[in-house]
Design a protein around this motif. Structure first.
Motif, PDB file in Angstrom:
ATOM      1  N   VAL A 269       0.831  -1.208   0.000  1.00 40.24           N
ATOM      2  CA  VAL A 269       0.000   0.000   0.000  1.00 40.24           C
ATOM      3  C   VAL A 269       0.862   1.254   0.000  1.00 40.24           C
ATOM      4  CG1 VAL A 269      -1.956  -1.129   1.119  1.00 40.24           C
ATOM      5  CG2 VAL A 269      -0.236   0.016   2.527  1.00 40.24           C
ATOM      6  N   ASP A 270       2.093   1.124   0.425  1.00 37.86           N
ATOM      7  CA  ASP A 270       2.977   2.297   0.445  1.00 37.86           C
ATOM      8  C   ASP A 270       3.311   2.795  -0.955  1.00 37.86           C
ATOM      9  OD1 ASP A 270       3.288   2.699   3.205  1.00 37.86           O
ATOM     10  OD2 ASP A 270       4.674   1.021   3.321  1.00 37.86           O
ATOM     11  N   ILE A 271       3.224   1.903  -1.934  1.00 35.69           N
ATOM     12  CA  ILE A 271       3.567   2.315  -3.303  1.00 35.69           C
ATOM     13  C   ILE A 271       2.321   2.423  -4.182  1.00 35.69           C
ATOM     14  CG2 ILE A 271       5.883   1.357  -3.187  1.00 35.69           C
ATOM     15  CD1 ILE A 271       4.903  -1.072  -4.719  1.00 35.69           C
ATOM     16  N   THR A 272       1.148   2.327  -3.544  1.00 38.50           N
ATOM     17  CA  THR A 272      -0.106   2.461  -4.286  1.00 38.50           C
ATOM     18  C   THR A 272      -0.502   3.936  -4.345  1.00 38.50           C
ATOM     19  OG1 THR A 272      -0.841   0.289  -3.536  1.00 38.50           O
ATOM     20  CG2 THR A 272      -2.529   1.775  -4.392  1.00 38.50           C
ATOM     21  N   PRO A 273      -0.857   4.455  -5.516  1.00 37.38           N
ATOM     22  CA  PRO A 273      -1.257   5.874  -5.632  1.00 37.38           C
ATOM     23  C   PRO A 273      -2.648   6.091  -5.053  1.00 37.38           C
ATOM     24  CG  PRO A 273      -1.527   4.776  -7.729  1.00 37.38           C
ATOM     25  CD  PRO A 273      -0.877   3.761  -6.813  1.00 37.38           C
ATOM     26  N   ILE A 274      -2.732   6.118  -3.723  1.00 36.16           N
ATOM     27  CA  ILE A 274      -4.012   6.117  -3.017  1.00 36.16           C
ATOM     28  C   ILE A 274      -4.899   7.292  -3.406  1.00 36.16           C
ATOM     29  CG2 ILE A 274      -5.037   6.350  -0.714  1.00 36.16           C
ATOM     30  CD1 ILE A 274      -2.662   4.729   0.338  1.00 36.16           C
ATOM     31  N   ARG A 275      -4.309   8.442  -3.683  1.00 35.76           N
ATOM     32  CA  ARG A 275      -5.120   9.625  -3.962  1.00 35.76           C
ATOM     33  C   ARG A 275      -5.201   9.954  -5.442  1.00 35.76           C
ATOM     34  NH1 ARG A 275      -2.932  13.965   0.362  1.00 35.76           N
ATOM     35  NH2 ARG A 275      -1.216  13.926  -1.134  1.00 35.76           N
ATOM     36  N   SER A 276      -4.844   9.006  -6.301  1.00 35.24           N
ATOM     37  CA  SER A 276      -4.922   9.274  -7.729  1.00 35.24           C
ATOM     38  C   SER A 276      -6.374   9.418  -8.151  1.00 35.24           C
ATOM     39  CB  SER A 276      -4.275   8.135  -8.522  1.00 35.24           C
ATOM     40  OG  SER A 276      -5.072   6.967  -8.469  1.00 35.24           O
ATOM     41  N   ARG A 277      -6.615  10.205  -9.181  1.00 29.04           N
ATOM     42  CA  ARG A 277      -7.990  10.413  -9.646  1.00 29.04           C
ATOM     43  C   ARG A 277      -8.649   9.108 -10.071  1.00 29.04           C
ATOM     44  NH1 ARG A 277      -7.817  15.937 -13.385  1.00 29.04           N
ATOM     45  NH2 ARG A 277      -7.227  17.371 -11.698  1.00 29.04           N
TER      46      ARG A 277
ATOM     47  N   ARG B 148     -16.948  16.237  -2.345  1.00 30.03           N
ATOM     48  CA  ARG B 148     -16.569  16.279  -0.929  1.00 30.03           C
ATOM     49  C   ARG B 148     -15.593  15.162  -0.599  1.00 30.03           C
ATOM     50  NH1 ARG B 148     -21.577  15.618   2.550  1.00 30.03           N
ATOM     51  NH2 ARG B 148     -20.068  15.902   4.228  1.00 30.03           N
ATOM     52  N   PHE B 149     -15.857  13.979  -1.119  1.00 27.18           N
ATOM     53  CA  PHE B 149     -15.004  12.822  -0.863  1.00 27.18           C
ATOM     54  C   PHE B 149     -13.589  13.065  -1.382  1.00 27.18           C
ATOM     55  CE2 PHE B 149     -13.329   8.715  -2.517  1.00 27.18           C
ATOM     56  CZ  PHE B 149     -13.136   8.078  -1.299  1.00 27.18           C
ATOM     57  N   ASN B 150     -13.479  13.580  -2.594  1.00 25.95           N
ATOM     58  CA  ASN B 150     -12.169  13.867  -3.171  1.00 25.95           C
ATOM     59  C   ASN B 150     -11.415  14.927  -2.360  1.00 25.95           C
ATOM     60  OD1 ASN B 150     -12.603  12.030  -5.208  1.00 25.95           O
ATOM     61  ND2 ASN B 150     -13.276  13.544  -6.699  1.00 25.95           N
ATOM     62  N   GLN B 151     -12.146  15.934  -1.893  1.00 25.36           N
ATOM     63  CA  GLN B 151     -11.516  16.982  -1.086  1.00 25.36           C
ATOM     64  C   GLN B 151     -10.980  16.417   0.220  1.00 25.36           C
ATOM     65  OE1 GLN B 151     -14.772  19.777  -0.794  1.00 25.36           O
ATOM     66  NE2 GLN B 151     -14.155  20.882  -2.645  1.00 25.36           N
ATOM     67  N   VAL B 152     -11.772  15.549   0.839  1.00 29.64           N
ATOM     68  CA  VAL B 152     -11.358  14.938   2.103  1.00 29.64           C
ATOM     69  C   VAL B 152     -10.130  14.064   1.908  1.00 29.64           C
ATOM     70  CG1 VAL B 152     -12.008  13.171   3.789  1.00 29.64           C
ATOM     71  CG2 VAL B 152     -13.594  15.016   3.261  1.00 29.64           C
ATOM     72  N   MET B 153     -10.141  13.263   0.858  1.00 30.23           N
ATOM     73  CA  MET B 153      -9.024  12.360   0.612  1.00 30.23           C
ATOM     74  C   MET B 153      -7.720  13.116   0.357  1.00 30.23           C
ATOM     75  SD  MET B 153      -9.928   9.226   0.985  1.00 30.23           S
ATOM     76  CE  MET B 153      -8.709   8.268   0.087  1.00 30.23           C
ATOM     77  N   HIS B 154      -7.828  14.254  -0.279  1.00 32.20           N
ATOM     78  CA  HIS B 154      -6.626  15.044  -0.564  1.00 32.20           C
ATOM     79  C   HIS B 154      -6.179  15.878   0.635  1.00 32.20           C
ATOM     80  CE1 HIS B 154      -7.450  14.026  -4.794  1.00 32.20           C
ATOM     81  NE2 HIS B 154      -6.160  14.221  -4.950  1.00 32.20           N
ATOM     82  N   ALA B 155      -7.003  15.917   1.682  1.00 28.17           N
ATOM     83  CA  ALA B 155      -6.645  16.673   2.880  1.00 28.17           C
ATOM     84  C   ALA B 155      -5.812  15.844   3.855  1.00 28.17           C
ATOM     85  CB  ALA B 155      -7.909  17.160   3.583  1.00 28.17           C
ATOM     86  N   VAL B 156      -5.756  14.528   3.619  1.00 25.63           N
ATOM     87  CA  VAL B 156      -5.020  13.623   4.509  1.00 25.63           C
ATOM     88  C   VAL B 156      -3.748  13.159   3.802  1.00 25.63           C
ATOM     89  CG1 VAL B 156      -5.141  11.507   5.872  1.00 25.63           C
ATOM     90  CG2 VAL B 156      -7.220  12.853   5.474  1.00 25.63           C
TER      91      VAL B 156
END
Length: 225
Positions: free
Chosen positions: A104-112, A134-142
């Motif tokens: 998971v460390d090399i997975t692009p978790i926040r990719s579109r 809202r979901f996308n904004q939250v994910m990019h805030a972490v």
């Protein structure tokens, strides 16, 4: 009776505003927000324990926070009267070899692309453009490293034995159309008759069906006196 809501994987609590507002009609509600650099369940437990109310309260634990609520409740903290588990698990819902958890460390978790692919599993037919934004904004805030760390925790967690030691009332709100957490995960929480309540909705049950979810939470709290 106070209500303490423990959020899902993002830890921000931002996506819980609607259900919190509905619960506020009867109770004082606090949505816990996890520090953006914390991901280990043990560290989160230590932090949440400093925020537990002094008065009687219940915990509502969504998804990622289910094991955390189990860890807290198993220590029988003063004032805790019950726990509502929502679309969650006591042990990892996905069995993988331990060494693979670090992928998971090399997975692009926040990719579109990945965020778009996650929508059917999280909201399904209940998804709306507004929620997706809202979901996308939250994910990019972490931080991505924090999200990866929390996913690693999910992939290796097992608190079933601790769950069996909890002596206070609990209920489990199961999402009928959950495509992320298998329905068999609810069986670990089936400790009493009618302990598991099935509700129409996806994995993001508190977001997609806040009205029915809040009704069951309020009924549970009322039953505790």
């Amino acid at each position: 009776m106070k209500i303490l809501i423990l959020p899902g994987l993002d830890g921000t609590g931002t996506l819980l505003s609607e259900v919190a507002e509905l619960l506020t009609s009867k109770h004082e509600v606090t949505v816990v927000r996890y520090a953006p650099d914390l991901y280990a369940y043990q560290d989160l437990k230590t932090k949440v324990q400093t925020e537990l109310p002094a008065d009687d309260y219940i915990i509502v634990a969504e998804s990622f926070s289910g094991p955390l609520a189990v860890m807290i409740a198993s220590e029988n903290p003063t004032g805790l009267q019950g726990v509502v588990f929502v679309a969650t698990f006591a042990k990892t819902p996905i069995k993988v070899p331990k060494f693979l958890t670090y992928l998971v460390d090399i997975t692009p978790i926040r990719s579109r692309l990945l965020l778009r692919l996650a929508q059917p599993f999280l909201m399904g037919r209940w998804a709306t453009p507004e929620f997706t934004t809202r979901f996308n904004q939250v994910m990019h805030a972490v931080p991505a490293s924090t999200m990866a760390g929390r996913l690693r925790e999910v992939l290796k967690v097992d608190v079933v034995r601790k769950l069996m030691t909890i002596g206070i009332p609990t209920i489990y709100l199961s999402a009928r159309d959950d495509r992320l957490v298998p329905s068999r995960m609810a069986s670990d929480f089936d400790r009493f008759p009618s302990n598991i309540l099935e509700i129409e909705g996806p994995h993001f049950l508190l977001q997609a069906n806040a009205t029915e979810s809040s009704k069951h939470i309020l009924d549970f709290a009322a039953g505790l006196g």
